[in-house]
Design an enzyme around this catalytic site. Sequence first.
Site, PDB file in Angstrom:
ATOM      1  N   HIS A 176       0.982  -1.273   0.090  1.00 34.64           N
ATOM      2  CA  HIS A 176      -0.066  -0.124  -0.099  1.00 34.64           C
ATOM      3  C   HIS A 176       0.816   1.236   0.235  1.00 34.64           C
ATOM      4  O   HIS A 176       1.566   1.568   1.005  1.00 34.64           O
ATOM      5  CB  HIS A 176      -0.847  -0.201   1.189  1.00 34.64           C
ATOM      6  CG  HIS A 176      -1.773   1.088   1.169  1.00 34.64           C
ATOM      7  ND1 HIS A 176      -3.097   0.884   1.386  1.00 34.64           N
ATOM      8  CD2 HIS A 176      -1.687   2.521   1.135  1.00 34.64           C
ATOM      9  CE1 HIS A 176      -3.799   2.120   1.381  1.00 34.64           C
ATOM     10  NE2 HIS A 176      -3.193   2.970   1.085  1.00 34.64           N
TER      11      HIS A 176
ATOM     12  N   HIS B 151       1.392   5.381  -1.747  1.00 34.51           N
ATOM     13  CA  HIS B 151       1.054   6.800  -2.395  1.00 34.51           C
ATOM     14  C   HIS B 151       2.340   7.367  -3.037  1.00 34.51           C
ATOM     15  O   HIS B 151       3.262   7.696  -2.310  1.00 34.51           O
ATOM     16  CB  HIS B 151       0.547   7.785  -1.675  1.00 34.51           C
ATOM     17  CG  HIS B 151      -0.862   6.989  -1.002  1.00 34.51           C
ATOM     18  ND1 HIS B 151      -1.961   7.453  -1.662  1.00 34.51           N
ATOM     19  CD2 HIS B 151      -0.995   6.269   0.119  1.00 34.51           C
ATOM     20  CE1 HIS B 151      -3.006   6.647  -0.947  1.00 34.51           C
ATOM     21  NE2 HIS B 151      -2.379   6.118   0.447  1.00 34.51           N
TER      22      HIS B 151
ATOM     23  N   LYS C  80      -9.323  -0.511  -6.060  1.00 36.98           N
ATOM     24  CA  LYS C  80      -9.319   0.283  -4.788  1.00 36.98           C
ATOM     25  C   LYS C  80     -10.832   0.848  -4.582  1.00 36.98           C
ATOM     26  O   LYS C  80     -11.460   1.785  -5.357  1.00 36.98           O
ATOM     27  CB  LYS C  80      -8.329   1.369  -4.644  1.00 36.98           C
ATOM     28  CG  LYS C  80      -8.392   2.221  -3.288  1.00 36.98           C
ATOM     29  CD  LYS C  80      -7.785   1.269  -2.244  1.00 36.98           C
ATOM     30  CE  LYS C  80      -8.006   1.979  -0.796  1.00 36.98           C
ATOM     31  NZ  LYS C  80      -6.821   2.884  -0.375  1.00 36.98           N
TER      32      LYS C  80
ATOM     33  N   HIS D 120     -10.511   1.059   1.475  1.00 38.44           N
ATOM     34  CA  HIS D 120     -10.333   2.268   2.716  1.00 38.44           C
ATOM     35  C   HIS D 120     -11.831   1.853   3.532  1.00 38.44           C
ATOM     36  O   HIS D 120     -12.702   2.545   3.123  1.00 38.44           O
ATOM     37  CB  HIS D 120     -10.365   3.542   1.899  1.00 38.44           C
ATOM     38  CG  HIS D 120     -10.019   4.398   2.928  1.00 38.44           C
ATOM     39  ND1 HIS D 120      -8.852   5.223   3.428  1.00 38.44           N
ATOM     40  CD2 HIS D 120     -10.732   5.178   4.008  1.00 38.44           C
ATOM     41  CE1 HIS D 120      -8.932   5.890   4.450  1.00 38.44           C
ATOM     42  NE2 HIS D 120     -10.255   5.859   4.860  1.00 38.44           N
TER      43      HIS D 120
ATOM     44  N   HIS E  80      -4.918  -0.549   5.885  1.00 42.49           N
ATOM     45  CA  HIS E  80      -4.460   0.187   6.846  1.00 42.49           C
ATOM     46  C   HIS E  80      -5.513   0.133   7.940  1.00 42.49           C
ATOM     47  O   HIS E  80      -5.939   0.771   8.793  1.00 42.49           O
ATOM     48  CB  HIS E  80      -4.176   1.647   6.816  1.00 42.49           C
ATOM     49  CG  HIS E  80      -5.126   2.197   5.630  1.00 42.49           C
ATOM     50  ND1 HIS E  80      -6.303   2.219   5.917  1.00 42.49           N
ATOM     51  CD2 HIS E  80      -5.024   2.982   4.514  1.00 42.49           C
ATOM     52  CE1 HIS E  80      -7.075   2.749   5.200  1.00 42.49           C
ATOM     53  NE2 HIS E  80      -6.270   3.315   4.066  1.00 42.49           N
TER      54      HIS E  80
ATOM     55  N   ASP F  70       1.441   2.775   3.545  1.00 45.30           N
ATOM     56  CA  ASP F  70       0.679   3.740   3.480  1.00 45.30           C
ATOM     57  C   ASP F  70       1.308   5.146   3.531  1.00 45.30           C
ATOM     58  O   ASP F  70       1.002   6.147   3.825  1.00 45.30           O
ATOM     59  CB  ASP F  70      -0.754   3.922   4.354  1.00 45.30           C
ATOM     60  CG  ASP F  70      -1.656   4.684   4.076  1.00 45.30           C
ATOM     61  OD1 ASP F  70      -1.725   5.111   2.842  1.00 45.30           O
ATOM     62  OD2 ASP F  70      -2.582   5.365   4.864  1.00 45.30           O
TER      63      ASP F  70
HETATM   64  O1  DOR Z   1      -3.987   9.680   5.592  1.00 43.82           O
HETATM   65  C1  DOR Z   1      -4.164   9.389   4.333  1.00 43.82           C
HETATM   66  N1  DOR Z   1      -3.580   9.707   3.345  1.00 43.82           N
HETATM   67  N2  DOR Z   1      -5.007   8.247   4.241  1.00 43.82           N
HETATM   68  C2  DOR Z   1      -5.535   8.069   3.093  1.00 43.82           C
HETATM   69  O2  DOR Z   1      -6.369   7.242   2.941  1.00 43.82           O
HETATM   70  C3  DOR Z   1      -5.045   8.827   1.935  1.00 43.82           C
HETATM   71  C4  DOR Z   1      -3.674   9.423   2.062  1.00 43.82           C
HETATM   72  C5  DOR Z   1      -3.239  10.203   1.140  1.00 43.82           C
HETATM   73  O3  DOR Z   1      -3.366  10.026  -0.292  1.00 43.82           O
HETATM   74  O4  DOR Z   1      -2.692  11.205   1.435  1.00 43.82           O
HETATM   75 ZN    ZN Z   2      -3.503   5.008   1.547  1.00 46.01          ZN
END
Ligand code: DOR
Ligand code: ZN
Length: 346
Positions: free
Chosen positions: A16, A18, A102, A139, A177, A250
Amino acid sequence: MPNTEHITIRQPDDWHVHLRDGAMLRAVLPWTAAQFARGIIMPNLTPPVTTASAAAAYRDRILAARPEGSTFQPLMTCYLTDSTDPDEVERGHAGGIWVAAKLYPAGATTNAHHGVTDLARIRAVLERMERIGMPLLIHGETTDPEVDIFDREAVFVERILPPLLKAHPGLKVVLEHVTTIEAADFVRAHASRMAATITPHHLLINRTSLFQGGIRPHLYCLPIAKRERHRLALRKAATGGEACFFLGTDTAPHPAGAKETACGCAGCFVGPTALQCYTQVFDEEGALDKLELFASRNGPNFYGLPINEGTLTLRRGNTRMPEEIAVGGDRVVVFRGGGETAWSIG
Ligand code: DOR
Ligand code: ZN
Protein backbone atom coordinates in the site's frame (compact mmCIF):
# COMPACT_ATOMS: atom_id res chain seq x y z
CA MET A 1 15.61 -14.42 19.82
CA PRO A 2 17.78 -12.76 22.46
CA ASN A 3 19.51 -9.61 21.30
CA THR A 4 19.78 -10.40 17.61
CA GLU A 5 22.19 -7.94 16.00
CA HIS A 6 21.09 -8.41 12.43
CA ILE A 7 18.41 -10.20 10.50
CA THR A 8 18.26 -11.18 6.83
CA ILE A 9 14.88 -11.66 5.19
CA ARG A 10 13.59 -12.18 1.67
CA GLN A 11 13.22 -8.83 -0.08
CA PRO A 12 9.99 -7.24 1.21
CA ASP A 13 7.18 -5.56 -0.73
CA ASP A 14 4.95 -2.62 0.17
CA TRP A 15 1.31 -3.58 -0.38
CA HIS A 16 0.00 0.00 0.00
CA VAL A 17 1.93 3.03 -1.22
CA HIS A 18 1.14 6.56 -2.48
CA LEU A 19 3.84 7.64 -4.89
CA ARG A 20 2.00 10.70 -6.31
CA ASP A 21 3.21 12.10 -9.62
CA GLY A 22 5.65 14.59 -11.18
CA ALA A 23 8.29 16.14 -8.91
CA MET A 24 6.85 14.45 -5.81
CA LEU A 25 7.05 11.01 -7.49
CA ARG A 26 10.68 11.59 -8.45
CA ALA A 27 11.53 12.71 -4.90
CA VAL A 28 9.79 9.92 -2.95
CA LEU A 29 10.17 6.87 -5.21
CA PRO A 30 13.90 6.29 -4.46
CA TRP A 31 13.08 5.86 -0.75
CA THR A 32 10.44 3.21 -1.40
CA ALA A 33 12.53 1.50 -4.10
CA ALA A 34 15.46 1.27 -1.66
CA GLN A 35 13.39 -0.91 0.69
CA PHE A 36 10.83 -2.77 -1.40
CA ALA A 37 10.89 -4.91 -4.54
CA ARG A 38 7.26 -4.25 -5.45
CA GLY A 39 4.55 -1.83 -4.41
CA ILE A 40 0.77 -1.72 -4.73
CA ILE A 41 0.34 1.79 -6.11
CA MET A 42 -2.63 3.77 -4.84
CA PRO A 43 -4.66 5.42 -7.63
CA ASN A 44 -5.86 8.59 -5.83
CA LEU A 45 -4.11 11.06 -8.12
CA THR A 46 -5.84 14.18 -9.41
CA PRO A 47 -7.59 13.14 -11.58
CA PRO A 48 -7.84 9.59 -10.20
CA VAL A 49 -6.58 6.57 -12.15
CA THR A 50 -9.87 5.17 -13.43
CA THR A 51 -8.92 3.70 -16.82
CA ALA A 52 -6.47 1.04 -17.92
CA SER A 53 -4.74 3.49 -20.24
CA ALA A 54 -4.27 6.03 -17.41
CA ALA A 55 -2.87 3.25 -15.21
CA ALA A 56 -0.47 2.10 -17.94
CA ALA A 57 0.75 5.69 -18.46
CA TYR A 58 1.19 6.18 -14.70
CA ARG A 59 3.09 2.88 -14.48
CA ASP A 60 5.42 4.12 -17.23
CA ARG A 61 6.04 7.38 -15.35
CA ILE A 62 6.89 5.40 -12.21
CA LEU A 63 9.26 3.11 -14.13
CA ALA A 64 10.94 6.16 -15.69
CA ALA A 65 11.37 7.79 -12.26
CA ARG A 66 13.23 4.82 -10.76
CA PRO A 67 16.81 5.47 -9.71
CA GLU A 68 19.56 4.05 -11.94
CA GLY A 69 19.71 0.27 -11.55
CA SER A 70 16.48 -0.05 -9.57
CA THR A 71 14.22 -2.99 -10.45
CA PHE A 72 11.27 -1.77 -8.35
CA GLN A 73 8.00 -3.08 -9.83
CA PRO A 74 4.84 -0.98 -9.50
CA LEU A 75 1.64 -3.04 -9.22
CA MET A 76 -1.17 -0.77 -10.39
CA THR A 77 -4.71 -0.41 -9.09
CA CYS A 78 -8.00 0.88 -10.50
CA TYR A 79 -9.82 3.69 -8.64
CA LEU A 80 -13.49 2.69 -8.45
CA THR A 81 -16.22 5.28 -9.03
CA ASP A 82 -20.00 5.08 -9.34
CA SER A 83 -19.58 4.79 -13.11
CA THR A 84 -16.75 2.25 -13.36
CA ASP A 85 -17.32 -0.08 -16.31
CA PRO A 86 -16.90 -3.82 -15.49
CA ASP A 87 -15.49 -4.44 -18.99
CA GLU A 88 -12.79 -1.83 -18.44
CA VAL A 89 -11.85 -3.42 -15.11
CA GLU A 90 -11.60 -6.85 -16.73
CA ARG A 91 -9.65 -5.52 -19.74
CA GLY A 92 -7.05 -3.87 -17.50
CA HIS A 93 -6.75 -7.00 -15.38
CA ALA A 94 -6.48 -9.40 -18.31
CA GLY A 95 -3.95 -7.08 -19.95
CA GLY A 96 -1.72 -7.18 -16.87
CA ILE A 97 -2.11 -3.45 -16.28
CA TRP A 98 -3.68 -3.56 -12.85
CA VAL A 99 -3.79 -6.26 -10.19
CA ALA A 100 -6.55 -4.92 -7.91
CA ALA A 101 -9.18 -2.21 -7.56
CA LYS A 102 -9.42 0.33 -4.76
CA LEU A 103 -12.69 1.24 -3.09
CA TYR A 104 -12.75 4.68 -1.52
CA PRO A 105 -16.13 5.50 -0.01
CA ALA A 106 -16.84 8.93 -1.56
CA GLY A 107 -15.24 11.66 0.54
CA ALA A 108 -13.61 9.30 3.06
CA THR A 109 -10.07 10.66 2.61
CA THR A 110 -7.59 12.56 0.41
CA ASN A 111 -8.79 12.66 -3.21
CA ALA A 112 -11.69 10.34 -2.45
CA HIS A 113 -14.40 12.70 -3.66
CA HIS A 114 -14.72 10.72 -6.91
CA GLY A 115 -15.15 7.52 -4.88
CA VAL A 116 -18.18 5.27 -4.56
CA THR A 117 -21.33 6.81 -3.05
CA ASP A 118 -23.24 3.54 -2.69
CA LEU A 119 -21.99 -0.03 -3.07
CA ALA A 120 -25.15 -0.90 -5.00
CA ARG A 121 -23.78 1.20 -7.85
CA ILE A 122 -20.75 -1.04 -8.35
CA ARG A 123 -22.44 -4.39 -7.91
CA ALA A 124 -21.71 -5.46 -11.50
CA VAL A 125 -18.06 -4.44 -11.08
CA LEU A 126 -17.71 -6.46 -7.89
CA GLU A 127 -19.39 -9.47 -9.53
CA ARG A 128 -16.89 -9.26 -12.36
CA MET A 129 -13.93 -8.97 -9.99
CA GLU A 130 -15.23 -11.97 -8.08
CA ARG A 131 -15.39 -13.94 -11.33
CA ILE A 132 -11.91 -13.01 -12.55
CA GLY A 133 -10.24 -13.31 -9.13
CA MET A 134 -9.27 -9.64 -8.81
CA PRO A 135 -8.89 -8.43 -5.21
CA LEU A 136 -10.85 -5.48 -3.84
CA LEU A 137 -8.79 -3.12 -1.66
CA ILE A 138 -10.91 -1.13 0.77
CA HIS A 139 -10.46 2.13 2.62
CA GLY A 140 -12.71 0.97 5.44
CA GLU A 141 -14.23 4.05 7.02
CA THR A 142 -17.87 5.07 7.05
CA THR A 143 -18.60 8.51 5.61
CA ASP A 144 -21.72 8.96 7.74
CA PRO A 145 -21.13 12.47 9.16
CA GLU A 146 -22.94 11.48 12.37
CA VAL A 147 -20.24 8.95 13.22
CA ASP A 148 -17.33 10.09 15.40
CA ILE A 149 -14.01 10.09 13.55
CA PHE A 150 -12.53 7.55 15.98
CA ASP A 151 -15.43 5.15 15.31
CA ARG A 152 -15.51 5.34 11.52
CA GLU A 153 -13.53 2.16 10.91
CA ALA A 154 -15.37 0.04 13.49
CA VAL A 155 -18.74 1.21 12.14
CA PHE A 156 -17.68 0.41 8.57
CA VAL A 157 -16.61 -3.07 9.67
CA GLU A 158 -19.90 -3.64 11.46
CA ARG A 159 -22.32 -2.18 8.91
CA ILE A 160 -20.74 -2.42 5.48
CA LEU A 161 -18.44 -5.43 5.39
CA PRO A 162 -20.83 -8.28 6.37
CA PRO A 163 -23.37 -7.59 3.59
CA LEU A 164 -20.57 -6.95 1.10
CA LEU A 165 -18.89 -10.30 1.81
CA LYS A 166 -22.23 -12.09 1.78
CA ALA A 167 -23.25 -10.61 -1.56
CA HIS A 168 -19.89 -11.55 -3.14
CA PRO A 169 -18.78 -14.82 -1.57
CA GLY A 170 -15.89 -15.33 -3.98
CA LEU A 171 -14.47 -11.80 -3.77
CA LYS A 172 -11.00 -11.46 -2.24
CA VAL A 173 -10.77 -8.42 -0.01
CA VAL A 174 -7.93 -6.48 1.59
CA LEU A 175 -8.95 -4.13 4.37
CA GLU A 176 -6.27 -1.48 4.11
CA HIS A 177 -4.36 0.14 6.98
CA VAL A 178 -6.41 -1.36 9.81
CA THR A 179 -6.38 0.61 13.05
CA THR A 180 -8.80 -1.14 15.40
CA ILE A 181 -9.36 -4.37 17.30
CA GLU A 182 -12.71 -4.67 15.52
CA ALA A 183 -11.07 -4.59 12.08
CA ALA A 184 -8.30 -7.03 12.99
CA ASP A 185 -10.77 -9.50 14.50
CA PHE A 186 -13.09 -9.27 11.51
CA VAL A 187 -10.24 -9.99 9.11
CA ARG A 188 -9.14 -12.98 11.20
CA ALA A 189 -12.65 -14.37 11.15
CA HIS A 190 -12.69 -14.21 7.33
CA ALA A 191 -9.05 -15.07 6.72
CA SER A 192 -9.79 -17.59 3.99
CA ARG A 193 -10.63 -14.71 1.64
CA MET A 194 -9.56 -11.58 3.49
CA ALA A 195 -6.37 -9.88 4.59
CA ALA A 196 -5.31 -6.55 6.07
CA THR A 197 -2.34 -4.24 5.74
CA ILE A 198 -0.86 -2.55 8.80
CA THR A 199 1.23 0.64 8.69
CA PRO A 200 4.38 1.39 10.70
CA HIS A 201 2.85 4.50 12.23
CA HIS A 202 -0.24 2.72 13.55
CA LEU A 203 2.11 0.31 15.32
CA LEU A 204 4.04 3.19 16.91
CA ILE A 205 1.57 5.97 17.75
CA ASN A 206 -1.81 6.23 19.39
CA ARG A 207 -4.32 9.07 19.40
CA THR A 208 -2.63 10.75 22.34
CA SER A 209 0.54 11.05 20.23
CA LEU A 210 -1.38 13.43 17.95
CA PHE A 211 -1.49 15.96 20.78
CA GLN A 212 1.85 15.32 22.52
CA GLY A 213 2.88 18.77 23.77
CA GLY A 214 0.73 20.43 21.10
CA ILE A 215 -1.00 19.46 17.88
CA ARG A 216 1.14 17.28 15.59
CA PRO A 217 -0.03 17.71 12.01
CA HIS A 218 2.55 15.28 10.61
CA LEU A 219 1.01 12.42 12.61
CA TYR A 220 -2.44 13.08 11.21
CA CYS A 221 -3.54 10.41 8.77
CA LEU A 222 -6.72 8.51 7.91
CA PRO A 223 -7.85 6.28 9.42
CA ILE A 224 -6.76 8.36 12.41
CA ALA A 225 -4.66 6.69 15.13
CA LYS A 226 -6.82 5.16 17.86
CA ARG A 227 -6.52 4.41 21.59
CA GLU A 228 -3.54 2.56 23.04
CA ARG A 229 -5.43 -0.74 23.37
CA HIS A 230 -5.94 -0.74 19.61
CA ARG A 231 -2.25 -0.05 18.96
CA LEU A 232 -1.31 -2.98 21.19
CA ALA A 233 -3.76 -5.26 19.35
CA LEU A 234 -2.30 -4.20 16.00
CA ARG A 235 1.18 -5.08 17.26
CA LYS A 236 -0.06 -8.57 18.16
CA ALA A 237 -1.70 -8.93 14.75
CA ALA A 238 1.37 -7.82 12.81
CA THR A 239 3.89 -9.83 14.80
CA GLY A 240 1.85 -12.98 15.38
CA GLY A 241 2.70 -14.69 12.11
CA GLU A 242 -0.93 -14.93 10.95
CA ALA A 243 -1.17 -15.18 7.14
CA CYS A 244 -3.92 -12.55 6.92
CA PHE A 245 -1.75 -9.62 8.04
CA PHE A 246 0.96 -8.07 5.93
CA LEU A 247 3.02 -4.97 5.33
CA GLY A 248 1.52 -1.85 3.74
CA THR A 249 3.17 1.40 4.71
CA ASP A 250 0.51 3.82 3.42
CA THR A 251 3.39 6.25 2.93
CA ALA A 252 1.46 9.37 1.88
CA PRO A 253 3.67 12.41 1.24
CA HIS A 254 2.27 15.92 1.31
CA PRO A 255 4.13 19.24 1.08
CA ALA A 256 4.72 20.52 4.62
CA GLY A 257 2.65 23.61 3.87
CA ALA A 258 -0.41 21.47 3.18
CA LYS A 259 -0.12 19.90 6.63
CA GLU A 260 1.10 22.80 8.76
CA THR A 261 -1.95 24.92 8.14
CA ALA A 262 -5.40 25.75 9.50
CA CYS A 263 -6.93 22.74 7.73
CA GLY A 264 -4.10 20.27 7.21
CA CYS A 265 -4.47 17.18 5.06
CA ALA A 266 -4.12 13.54 6.10
CA GLY A 267 -1.08 11.36 5.41
CA CYS A 268 2.25 10.37 6.99
CA PHE A 269 5.40 10.20 4.86
CA VAL A 270 6.88 6.99 6.23
CA GLY A 271 8.63 5.66 3.10
CA PRO A 272 12.24 6.41 4.18
CA THR A 273 11.91 4.88 7.67
CA ALA A 274 9.27 2.18 7.14
CA LEU A 275 11.30 -1.02 7.47
CA GLN A 276 13.41 0.41 10.27
CA CYS A 277 10.20 1.20 12.19
CA TYR A 278 8.61 -2.20 11.52
CA THR A 279 11.78 -3.99 12.61
CA GLN A 280 11.89 -1.98 15.82
CA VAL A 281 8.32 -3.08 16.57
CA PHE A 282 9.05 -6.77 15.86
CA ASP A 283 12.17 -6.51 18.04
CA GLU A 284 10.24 -4.89 20.90
CA GLU A 285 7.61 -7.64 20.64
CA GLY A 286 10.27 -10.38 20.67
CA ALA A 287 9.09 -11.48 17.22
CA LEU A 288 11.96 -10.82 14.81
CA ASP A 289 11.51 -14.39 13.56
CA LYS A 290 8.05 -13.36 12.26
CA LEU A 291 9.21 -10.26 10.37
CA GLU A 292 9.78 -12.13 7.11
CA LEU A 293 6.23 -13.53 7.12
CA PHE A 294 4.73 -10.07 7.56
CA ALA A 295 7.08 -8.18 5.26
CA SER A 296 7.91 -10.66 2.51
CA ARG A 297 5.70 -13.76 2.43
CA ASN A 298 2.10 -13.17 3.50
CA GLY A 299 1.47 -10.44 0.92
CA PRO A 300 2.64 -12.35 -2.17
CA ASN A 301 0.83 -15.46 -0.92
CA PHE A 302 -2.45 -13.56 -0.68
CA TYR A 303 -2.03 -11.95 -4.10
CA GLY A 304 -0.90 -15.23 -5.69
CA LEU A 305 2.51 -13.83 -6.64
CA PRO A 306 5.94 -15.40 -6.11
CA ILE A 307 7.99 -14.25 -3.14
CA ASN A 308 11.06 -12.24 -4.07
CA GLU A 309 14.34 -14.03 -4.76
CA GLY A 310 16.66 -11.43 -3.25
CA THR A 311 17.28 -10.72 0.42
CA LEU A 312 17.62 -7.65 2.62
CA THR A 313 19.53 -7.32 5.89
CA LEU A 314 18.55 -5.14 8.83
CA ARG A 315 21.10 -4.30 11.52
CA ARG A 316 20.61 -3.14 15.04
CA GLY A 317 22.22 0.24 15.34
CA ASN A 318 21.43 3.84 14.83
CA THR A 319 21.24 5.53 11.50
CA ARG A 320 20.41 9.18 11.23
CA MET A 321 17.51 9.65 8.85
CA PRO A 322 16.66 13.00 7.23
CA GLU A 323 14.10 15.11 9.03
CA GLU A 324 12.61 16.15 5.71
CA ILE A 325 13.24 15.89 1.99
CA ALA A 326 13.12 18.70 -0.55
CA VAL A 327 10.52 18.62 -3.32
CA GLY A 328 10.64 21.53 -5.72
CA GLY A 329 10.66 24.57 -3.48
CA ASP A 330 8.85 22.73 -0.69
CA ARG A 331 9.71 20.09 1.91
CA VAL A 332 8.11 16.83 3.03
CA VAL A 333 8.53 15.83 6.67
CA VAL A 334 9.67 12.23 7.32
CA PHE A 335 7.89 10.10 9.95
CA ARG A 336 10.46 9.35 12.70
CA GLY A 337 13.00 11.32 10.67
CA GLY A 338 15.54 13.73 12.09
CA GLY A 339 16.57 11.39 14.88
CA GLU A 340 18.18 8.03 14.89
CA THR A 341 16.30 4.85 14.07
CA ALA A 342 17.08 1.81 16.21
CA TRP A 343 17.59 -0.38 13.14
CA SER A 344 19.21 0.31 9.80
CA ILE A 345 19.20 -1.31 6.39
CA GLY A 346 22.21 -3.06 4.88
O1 DOR B 1 -3.86 9.59 5.58
C1 DOR B 1 -4.14 9.25 4.44
N1 DOR B 1 -3.54 9.80 3.37
N2 DOR B 1 -5.08 8.31 4.26
C2 DOR B 1 -5.53 8.00 3.03
O2 DOR B 1 -6.38 7.17 2.94
C3 DOR B 1 -5.05 8.73 1.84
C4 DOR B 1 -3.71 9.27 2.06
C5 DOR B 1 -3.28 10.27 1.02
O3 DOR B 1 -3.46 10.01 -0.17
O4 DOR B 1 -2.72 11.30 1.38
ZN1 ZN C 1 -3.44 5.03 1.54
